[in-house]
Scaffold this motif. Structure first.
Motif, PDB file in Angstrom:
ATOM      1  N   ARG A   1       0.829  -1.211   0.000  1.00  0.00           N
ATOM      2  CA  ARG A   1       0.000   0.000   0.000  1.00  0.00           C
ATOM      3  C   ARG A   1       0.859   1.255   0.000  1.00  0.00           C
ATOM      4  NH1 ARG A   1      -5.231  -0.724   4.024  1.00  0.00           N
ATOM      5  NH2 ARG A   1      -6.383  -2.199   2.704  1.00  0.00           N
TER       6      ARG A   1
ATOM      7  N   ARG B   1      -2.638  -2.835  -6.892  1.00  0.00           N
ATOM      8  CA  ARG B   1      -2.654  -1.608  -6.074  1.00  0.00           C
ATOM      9  C   ARG B   1      -2.058  -0.431  -6.842  1.00  0.00           C
ATOM     10  NH1 ARG B   1      -1.109  -5.042  -1.437  1.00  0.00           N
ATOM     11  NH2 ARG B   1      -2.933  -5.246  -0.086  1.00  0.00           N
TER      12      ARG B   1
ATOM     13  N   TYR C   1     -10.878   4.141  -5.235  1.00  0.00           N
ATOM     14  CA  TYR C   1     -10.277   4.093  -3.902  1.00  0.00           C
ATOM     15  C   TYR C   1     -10.833   2.929  -3.085  1.00  0.00           C
ATOM     16  CZ  TYR C   1      -9.233   5.334   0.928  1.00  0.00           C
ATOM     17  OH  TYR C   1      -8.821   5.295   2.240  1.00  0.00           O
TER      18      TYR C   1
ATOM     19  N   LYS D   1      -8.786  -0.255  -1.429  1.00  0.00           N
ATOM     20  CA  LYS D   1      -8.873  -0.706  -0.049  1.00  0.00           C
ATOM     21  C   LYS D   1      -9.231  -2.187   0.040  1.00  0.00           C
ATOM     22  CE  LYS D   1      -9.081   1.345   3.411  1.00  0.00           C
ATOM     23  NZ  LYS D   1      -8.122   1.562   4.510  1.00  0.00           N
TER      24      LYS D   1
ATOM     25  N   ARG E   1      -8.326  -8.111   0.664  1.00  0.00           N
ATOM     26  CA  ARG E   1      -9.187  -8.119   1.842  1.00  0.00           C
ATOM     27  C   ARG E   1      -9.901  -9.460   1.983  1.00  0.00           C
ATOM     28  NH1 ARG E   1     -14.681  -4.500   2.653  1.00  0.00           N
ATOM     29  NH2 ARG E   1     -15.163  -5.176   4.766  1.00  0.00           N
TER      30      ARG E   1
ATOM     31  N   PRO F   1     -15.432  -0.101   4.138  1.00  0.00           N
ATOM     32  CA  PRO F   1     -14.627   0.963   3.506  1.00  0.00           C
ATOM     33  C   PRO F   1     -15.456   1.962   2.717  1.00  0.00           C
ATOM     34  CG  PRO F   1     -13.639  -1.206   3.140  1.00  0.00           C
ATOM     35  CD  PRO F   1     -15.005  -1.445   3.727  1.00  0.00           C
TER      36      PRO F   1
END
Length: 580
Positions: free
Chosen positions: A42, A183, A271, A275, A279, A376
């Motif tokens: 990140r 990313r 965005y 995030k 995950r 998120p």
């Protein structure tokens, strides 16, 4: 013996349920080991985005703040290269990354809701029309322009189409392969959208200044703003004399607000995708609510009708304002238009503030639980609401200081002061109402019920007393055991569950009316400044107090955030309406 046999069955069922409840967690631990250092990936993508954003911002603003020969085609060249790289990465993601084995193990049900993706498509359509107009405008005098000015809108149109398709089908993805590449690609996409947004805001601000500065400021300030927008060379060297050229020019400038909102909507969705890279979603704590959008059901139509009245009245005020302020040179008509504008906004903002306070009071009586799960999308919504409101807060406080410190004071100054104070209050109360609505659980009847609750709701036609007579008084329940993870159900709870929706119905109706009224009111408050009604440039109080250079710079920086706040509030209020 019978009781013992039932107890054995209950214990066996509870043990099976407990064992099954741990099974979904076992496969989810496998992909977590693929990524050794999540924060490192990140951080690298964030650093890439920061450097690209600073480079784009430097090119856009260097003509205004530094005496460097930076031209608009330099900015277009950088944006074209960035969009081409993003197009290549999106194709790689759609063809390679997303189709790989174990690439997408789960999806975020909260990311990319249908109304957000629908709004993105709507803004994308207008952005494509804007690119067509821009191609026609630059093609009218291509002989005196750089080729990049014609290539740029063509590439931008392709970028809009591919990115919209990508976000429509992939907004909910939680990718577990090619983590660092994904990313960086998403951050590059986000930075590209922000760079396009900065360029569009600059171009639009220069166009607005071009139409006003001929009447209000000196020629020196006019040349300075043309330099800030890096459009002086094109304006001086190329002339747009034909009628079709003027149509293309005015058309794409009028469509700039849609392109600006498209870039910001796309940035927010990208965005959330960033995030969600890598995950792991726990399906036991990640509740999925299948909510249906019913616009003309469970409502009194008061909010819709009142909102439509505000919307239509605002459109009329906008038309009169544009005619009397931007097309007329008489000061009396300008004062009348400003007075009409301020009165309308004072009434609208006052009603919106009172309605938001009423909605917050209704939430005090709402028995729904707060949703405290990780989300998120909701976190980003709250951050954007609070951050974008700072732009309008800044303009309002600057206006308050200028009005209070200036003399003499007239009726327009009093209206302007009231307008600034109500703008601060309305943003504050509306943020409280929206944030509280986003954190509420959906109504119980919209939840997925377990098998026991479905059986109980299937008994609505049975006499409740007859059901209660069959229940022992010792406190035994319909469920075999509370150890299985289900709560005990008592006849009194059955009666409450069957009658609760009727008692809660009025609160839901009022919340829907409030949400719909605020939604329509925010639409007109977005349309008015986005399409030319900007009293900050037409009121002489702030210009005389801060000067002809400082005040336009403050408005040009802060007003785009205020405009974005209104459109983002519309999307958030639509979600609150559906959740109510």
């Amino acid at each position: 013996m019978g009781c013992g046999h039932k107890d054995d069955k209950a214990s066996l069922a509870s043990s099976q349920i407990v064992s099954f409840s741990h099974q979904p967690h076992q496969p989810l631990s496998a992909p977590a080991s693929k990524e050794v250092w999540k924060k490192g990936g990140r951080m690298f993508s964030i650093l890439l985005a920061v450097h690209l954003a600073l480079l784009a911002c430097t090119l856009v603003s260097s003509g205004a703040f530094e005496k460097i020969a930076v031209h608009d085609y330099d900015v277009f060249f950088l944006l074209t290269v960035m969009m081409l790289i993003v197009i290549i990465w999106i194709i790689f993601y759609l063809v390679g990354t997303s189709r790989g084995p174990d690439a997408i193990l789960c999806k975020d049900s909260h990311a990319g809701p249908i109304w957000l993706r629908g709004g993105l498509i709507l803004f994308a359509i207008f952005s494509l029309v804007m690119d067509v107009f821009k191609i026609g405008y630059y093609s009218s005098f291509y002989s005196c322009l750089s080729a990049i000015k014609i290539i740029y809108p063509i590439v931008q149109a392709i970028f809009v189409v591919i990115q919209t398709y990508f976000l429509w089908i992939s907004a909910k993805d939680c990718v577990h392969v090619h983590l660092n590449v994904t990313r960086c690609g998403l951050m590059l996409t986000l930075t590209t959208n922000l760079a396009v947004w900065m360029s569009a805001v600059t171009d639009e601000s220069v166009h607005k200044a071009h139409s006003k500065l001929k009447k209000n400021v000196t020629e020196e300030i006019f040349r300075w703003i043309l330099k800030a927008g890096m459009r002086s060379s094109s304006a001086e060297e190329c002339n747009c004399n034909s009628q079709i050229c003027q149509i293309f020019k005015n058309g794409y400038f009028w469509l700039y607000p849609f392109n600006i909102e498209y870039s910001l909507f796309a940035s927010a969705m990208v965005y959330v995708m960033w995030k969600n890279v890598g995950r792991i979603i726990d399906h036991h704590s990640h509740h999925i609510h299948h909510l249906k959008f019913r616009l003309f059901r469970r409502t009194f139509f008061v909010g819709i009708m009142l909102g439509l009245i505000i919307l239509v009245s605002g459109l009329g005020v906008l038309i009169v304002y544009e005619v009397q302020v931007n097309s007329s040179t008489e000061s009396s008509k300008k004062s009348q238009a400003l007075t009409m504008y301020y009165i309308f906004n004072i009434v609208c903002l006052g009603l919106m503030s009172l309605v938001c306070i009423g909605g917050s009071v209704i939430y005090r009586f709402d028995k729904r639980d707060m949703d405290r799960h990780k989300n998120p999308t909701r976190t980003l919504d709250v951050a954007l609401l609070m951050g974008a409101a700072l732009g309008q807060y800044a303009i309002s406080y600057y206006s308050i200081v200028a009005i209070v410190a200036s003399t003499p004071r007239d009726a327009i100054s009093a209206l302007n002061l009231t307008y600034a104070l109500l703008m601060i209050a309305q943003h504050t109360f509306q943020n409280i109402f929206i944030i509280e609505g986003l954190h509420r659980q959906p109504p119980k009847e919209d939840h997925k019920r377990d098998s026991h609750q479905k059986d109980l709701y299937g008994l609505t036609f049975v006499n409740i007393n007859a059901v209660s007579l069959r229940m022992p008084d010792s406190g035994s329940t319909l469920a075999p055991s509370t150890a299985s993870g289900t709560e005990a159900i008592h006849p009194s709870d059955l009666v409450q569950s069957l009658t609760a929706p009727k008692k809660m119905n009025w609160r839901r109706k009022f919340l829907r009316e409030i949400s719909m009224f605020l939604l329509l009111s925010n639409i007109i408050l977005w349309i008015m400044p986005a399409f030319g009604a900007r009293p900050q440039f037409d009121n002489d109080t702030e210009l005389n107090f801060y000067g002809d250079s400082m005040w336009p710079a403050i408005v040009d920086i802060c007003l785009p955030f205020g405009i974005f706040y209104r459109m983002h509030a519309v999307a958030s209020l639509l979600e609150v309406y559906i959740m109510s």
